[in-house]
Scaffold this motif. Structure first.
Motif, PDB file in Angstrom:
ATOM      1  N   THR A   4       3.212  11.984  -1.972  1.00  0.00           N
ATOM      2  CA  THR A   4       1.851  11.570  -2.210  1.00  0.00           C
ATOM      3  C   THR A   4       2.161   9.973  -2.285  1.00  0.00           C
ATOM      4  O   THR A   4       1.210   9.220  -1.554  1.00  0.00           O
ATOM      5  N   GLN A   5       3.377   9.341  -2.625  1.00  0.00           N
ATOM      6  CA  GLN A   5       3.296   7.969  -2.477  1.00  0.00           C
ATOM      7  C   GLN A   5       3.417   7.726  -0.798  1.00  0.00           C
ATOM      8  O   GLN A   5       3.057   6.626  -0.600  1.00  0.00           O
ATOM      9  N   GLU A   8       0.039   7.520   0.506  1.00  0.00           N
ATOM     10  CA  GLU A   8      -0.577   6.379   0.013  1.00  0.00           C
ATOM     11  C   GLU A   8      -0.141   5.024   0.845  1.00  0.00           C
ATOM     12  O   GLU A   8      -1.092   4.263   0.877  1.00  0.00           O
ATOM     13  N   ALA A  11      -1.699   5.332   4.191  1.00  0.00           N
ATOM     14  CA  ALA A  11      -3.249   5.013   3.985  1.00  0.00           C
ATOM     15  C   ALA A  11      -3.441   3.562   4.136  1.00  0.00           C
ATOM     16  O   ALA A  11      -4.259   3.000   4.830  1.00  0.00           O
ATOM     17  N   HIS A  12      -2.545   2.975   3.188  1.00  0.00           N
ATOM     18  CA  HIS A  12      -2.566   1.521   2.962  1.00  0.00           C
ATOM     19  C   HIS A  12      -2.445   0.669   4.278  1.00  0.00           C
ATOM     20  O   HIS A  12      -3.150  -0.128   4.596  1.00  0.00           O
ATOM     21  N   GLY A  44       2.165   9.223   6.559  1.00  0.00           N
ATOM     22  CA  GLY A  44       2.793   9.702   5.213  1.00  0.00           C
ATOM     23  C   GLY A  44       4.096  10.403   5.456  1.00  0.00           C
ATOM     24  O   GLY A  44       4.568  11.299   4.674  1.00  0.00           O
ATOM     25  N   MET A  71       5.107   0.027  -3.148  1.00  0.00           N
ATOM     26  CA  MET A  71       4.548   1.338  -2.666  1.00  0.00           C
ATOM     27  C   MET A  71       5.423   2.372  -2.133  1.00  0.00           C
ATOM     28  O   MET A  71       5.423   3.296  -2.407  1.00  0.00           O
ATOM     29  N   ARG A  84      -3.211  -2.739  -7.557  1.00  0.00           N
ATOM     30  CA  ARG A  84      -3.051  -1.583  -6.949  1.00  0.00           C
ATOM     31  C   ARG A  84      -1.937  -0.962  -6.477  1.00  0.00           C
ATOM     32  O   ARG A  84      -1.447   0.239  -7.162  1.00  0.00           O
ATOM     33  N   PRO A  85      -0.862  -1.629  -5.606  1.00  0.00           N
ATOM     34  CA  PRO A  85       0.543  -1.153  -5.834  1.00  0.00           C
ATOM     35  C   PRO A  85       1.307  -1.001  -7.004  1.00  0.00           C
ATOM     36  O   PRO A  85       2.013   0.091  -7.273  1.00  0.00           O
ATOM     37  N   ARG A  88       0.174   2.213  -9.179  1.00  0.00           N
ATOM     38  CA  ARG A  88       0.683   3.298  -8.174  1.00  0.00           C
ATOM     39  C   ARG A  88       2.151   3.443  -8.605  1.00  0.00           C
ATOM     40  O   ARG A  88       2.629   4.510  -8.666  1.00  0.00           O
ATOM     41  N   ARG A  92       2.169   6.712 -12.161  1.00  0.00           N
ATOM     42  CA  ARG A  92       2.134   7.435 -11.040  1.00  0.00           C
ATOM     43  C   ARG A  92       1.240   8.860 -11.286  1.00  0.00           C
ATOM     44  O   ARG A  92       0.737   9.379 -10.465  1.00  0.00           O
ATOM     45  N   PRO A  96      -6.470   8.605  -8.953  1.00  0.00           N
ATOM     46  CA  PRO A  96      -7.046   7.386  -8.440  1.00  0.00           C
ATOM     47  C   PRO A  96      -8.408   6.728  -8.907  1.00  0.00           C
ATOM     48  O   PRO A  96      -8.364   5.607  -8.759  1.00  0.00           O
TER      49      PRO A  96
END
Length: 124
Positions: A4-5, A8, A11-12, A44, A71, A84-85, A88, A92, A96
């Motif tokens: 998941t991380q 993310e 995507a970032h 990812g 991240m 945001r980071p 996250r 965790r 979102p």
């Protein structure tokens, strides 16, 4: 870094790469890595990206390196990541939507009280 991380982080990076108008090929060239590595990172599929690569990517896509390092699970001592980071990394298990609510709340407080860093500013 879990799946998941990694997703993310990818995507970032993709979001900011596209916002700066860089193609995958151009970013790879600027960073000095193969474009397949950028593709895998954005998808990812890189569990442990190298800190120096993230540093070069951050510079080219114009984001604080602390954001990408946080991240990716690296300890960051020089600079604080943006909200945001940080959320996250620290919380965790928050969905979102909850992170979005916190971020929106902080933005409203900043607008009301005029405090905090400006967009893209690092607190270092």
């Amino acid at each position: 870094m879990d799946d998941t991380q990694a997703a993310e982080l990818g995507a970032h990076i993709r979001k900011h790469r596209e916002a700066t108008g860089l193609s995958i090929r151009r970013l790879a060239s600027l960073v000095g890595i193969d474009q397949a590595q950028i593709i895998r990172l954005e998808q990812g599929k890189v569990a442990s990206p190298k800190a120096d690569v993230l540093d070069r990517i951050a510079s080219e896509i114009r984001v604080p390196v602390a954001d990408l390092l946080t991240m990716a699970g690296y300890p960051v001592t020089r600079a604080l990541p943006s909200l945001r980071p940080y959320m996250r990394a620290k919380y965790r298990d928050l969905p979102p939507e909850a992170v979005n609510e916190v971020e929106d709340f902080v933005k409203r407080l900043q607008a009301e009280h005029g405090s905090g860093p400006k967009a893209g500013e690092d607190e270092a």
